[in-house]
Design a protein around this motif. Sequence first.
Motif, PDB file in Angstrom:
ATOM      1  N   GLU A 305      31.727  43.863  35.068  1.00 40.32           N
ATOM      2  CA  GLU A 305      30.909  42.663  35.303  1.00 40.32           C
ATOM      3  C   GLU A 305      30.208  42.234  34.004  1.00 40.32           C
ATOM      4  O   GLU A 305      30.202  41.036  33.642  1.00 40.32           O
ATOM      5  CB  GLU A 305      29.870  42.952  36.396  1.00 40.32           C
ATOM      6  N   LEU A 309      30.695  38.795  31.898  1.00 41.16           N
ATOM      7  CA  LEU A 309      29.575  37.890  31.582  1.00 41.16           C
ATOM      8  C   LEU A 309      29.589  37.532  30.100  1.00 41.16           C
ATOM      9  O   LEU A 309      29.321  36.384  29.730  1.00 41.16           O
ATOM     10  CB  LEU A 309      28.237  38.542  31.966  1.00 41.16           C
ATOM     11  N   LEU A 312      32.230  35.056  29.576  1.00 41.93           N
ATOM     12  CA  LEU A 312      31.789  33.756  30.104  1.00 41.93           C
ATOM     13  C   LEU A 312      30.935  33.013  29.078  1.00 41.93           C
ATOM     14  O   LEU A 312      31.040  31.776  28.956  1.00 41.93           O
ATOM     15  CB  LEU A 312      31.003  33.991  31.405  1.00 41.93           C
ATOM     16  N   VAL A 321      36.119  28.895  32.239  1.00 45.87           N
ATOM     17  CA  VAL A 321      34.814  29.272  32.816  1.00 45.87           C
ATOM     18  C   VAL A 321      34.957  29.506  34.315  1.00 45.87           C
ATOM     19  O   VAL A 321      34.452  30.493  34.870  1.00 45.87           O
ATOM     20  CB  VAL A 321      33.763  28.165  32.531  1.00 45.87           C
ATOM     21  N   LEU A 322      35.686  28.575  34.956  1.00 45.62           N
ATOM     22  CA  LEU A 322      35.875  28.704  36.424  1.00 45.62           C
ATOM     23  C   LEU A 322      36.615  29.989  36.804  1.00 45.62           C
ATOM     24  O   LEU A 322      36.249  30.696  37.739  1.00 45.62           O
ATOM     25  CB  LEU A 322      36.646  27.485  36.961  1.00 45.62           C
ATOM     26  N   THR A 325      34.361  32.990  36.267  1.00 46.15           N
ATOM     27  CA  THR A 325      33.326  33.009  37.312  1.00 46.15           C
ATOM     28  C   THR A 325      33.887  33.539  38.633  1.00 46.15           C
ATOM     29  O   THR A 325      33.246  34.319  39.339  1.00 46.15           O
ATOM     30  CB  THR A 325      32.780  31.567  37.534  1.00 46.15           C
ATOM     31  N   GLN A 326      35.098  33.083  38.902  1.00 51.34           N
ATOM     32  CA  GLN A 326      35.759  33.536  40.152  1.00 51.34           C
ATOM     33  C   GLN A 326      35.966  35.064  40.133  1.00 51.34           C
ATOM     34  O   GLN A 326      35.704  35.758  41.110  1.00 51.34           O
ATOM     35  CB  GLN A 326      37.109  32.838  40.263  1.00 51.34           C
ATOM     36  N   ILE A 328      34.297  37.189  38.329  1.00 47.25           N
ATOM     37  CA  ILE A 328      32.986  37.864  38.399  1.00 47.25           C
ATOM     38  C   ILE A 328      32.532  37.961  39.851  1.00 47.25           C
ATOM     39  O   ILE A 328      32.009  38.988  40.296  1.00 47.25           O
ATOM     40  CB  ILE A 328      31.940  37.118  37.527  1.00 47.25           C
ATOM     41  N   ALA A 329      32.759  36.935  40.609  1.00 50.04           N
ATOM     42  CA  ALA A 329      32.362  36.924  42.026  1.00 50.04           C
ATOM     43  C   ALA A 329      33.094  38.020  42.804  1.00 50.04           C
ATOM     44  O   ALA A 329      32.498  38.726  43.633  1.00 50.04           O
ATOM     45  CB  ALA A 329      32.663  35.558  42.637  1.00 50.04           C
TER      46      ALA A 329
END
Lengths: 423, 192
Positions: A305, A309, A312, A321-322, A325-326, A328-329
């Motif tokens: 994680e 980050l 990112l 970025v998307l 982010t996905q 990371i989620a």
Amino acid sequence: MNHETVTELLPWYVNGTLAPHERAAVEAELASCPLCAADLAELQRIHAAMHELDQDAPGPSESLFARTLARVDTQPQRKGVAFSLRGWWEQLSAWGRVAALAPAAVAILFIAVVGGRALVAPQRAGISTYSSPVAGQPKTMDELETRNNALAPAAAPPPAGVAGTVARSAAEQVPVPQAQSVLSKLKATNGPTLQPLAPSQRPQLIRTGEIALLVPDVERSLAQLQQLAQLQFGDVISLNDQTPSVPGVRHSAQVQLAIPADRFDITMDALARLGAVQSRAISAENVTDQIVDGQARLRNLRRTEADMLRILDRAGKIPDVLEVTQQIAQVREQIEELDAQVQSLQHRVAYSTISIDIEDEKPIATAEPGIGTQLNDAWKAALRQVRTFSVRLASAALVIVAFAPYWLILVVIALVIANRLRK
Amino acid sequence: MQPAHDADATREAEWLRLTARGDRAAFERLFRAYEHRLYRFSLGLVRDQQLAEEITGDVMLDVWRGAPRFRGDAKASTWIFGIAHHKCIDALRRRRPEHVELQTLQTVRDATAGPEELAVEESFRRALGDAMLELTPEHRAVLELTFINGCSQAETAAIVACPVNTVKTRVFYAKQQLRRILDRRGVRREMP
């Protein structure tokens, strides 16, 4: 040695196992008897032919050796018997055998008489053992607490690294003073060599206990249980009280306690003193591997994680970025799931669950039975007693009949002695 | 016992003593020394190769397990063959169907057949092998122990668990029976 005797010995003359004097006698006869000489020639031919046949016979398969050795690996050797009863018996004279048998006969007769009495005794003893926990029941919670404190040193934690189940019935319980003396001996033996493990090294065990009790008053015992849970920094996590409305049915209740793991043993022992223990079981599940594995995976996921980050922060384009982010989620979701699992396991390790099943000793009061019912019960009870008495009488008669060879000898000896004394 | 050398008996007793103390190497030597003898002895009695092999393995397993109880009153060979005899007799009591014996009889005949089959001695040997099959297990046992394994009267008696006089009688009647069978088949018993 006559001709027949020599003829009989010829096979062993051929195989060379005769004693020197027999050999000499056979040779003397052979020199003078043509029949014996012919017999010898025939036997020598048979001897040679049988040897040839034996040489030609197939041997065992080569795998026999390996197969047998494999069986040997699983078979323990029997212990040696230095004394041979049969050999000793055969060496005795007739009077020696009588002398050897007489004490044995007396001993057997003694055992038969004493054993016959002992057959009746255990049933009486069984009732008193069964009822003893109720007799020793504490009257107040103060007394209960005092006993808990006294029990605390004896309530040793389970052996490290062992997960399993221990179940004991009421009849198997070891009296407390005896158990304490065994424990003190054990401590004296192992004291210097065994050191308790540090809490972080101890196996993570989820311990659960079950106990079934017969109590004189269920209501009062429920109150005692709640006090006990508070006293041990635990909680009542479920309670199911079934008060019967039908006469003849017993009042019962089921309770579940959550107790700190380090007070589990003390609580189990305190519970056992609330009434007569019908059954008791303790089980432990070792979850050390699951917790260690879960924590390691959590560390990895958190590192992932953190790495994501950082990526990112560097990502400039919106699609990148998307995508990060996905991902990371997804990692966070995994972290949360895993964290919950590890925490749940740790909570179950920290708090043990004890299920208590309590039942009233007596069914709730019933209406007075009629005279007919009472007479019927009395008749059935009498029949049961007659049957029990008859079986015991028949058993005793069979024992006497079975030992007849021994006591008859004693009777005969006694009669002979009595006759001689009269003379 | 064949070869009836005292040195062999002493060596075997030593192996058995070591086996009793759990020495696997000693047991393996004992096994190698006895497997063929035990197998042939068992085969002579039960006339079934598979069963004879099974008995040989069982006997050696009993030797391993029972070695600590061997008191040394008799020779190691007498004790071991005693176990084998007992197992063979036990197996014969739980007799398998007759066809097995006939099948084995054929095997034994094949084993004794050879290019010099026409020779007189070979013919006698074959006839003797067949005649042995007609004997009772008790008679076969005493003849095999005496003529093949080279046992003395006392050793044979210990192995088959009967008095020495019974052994003499059995050998005598076994001999008589063999003669009758050979005569019936027209085989010359005398040396050519």
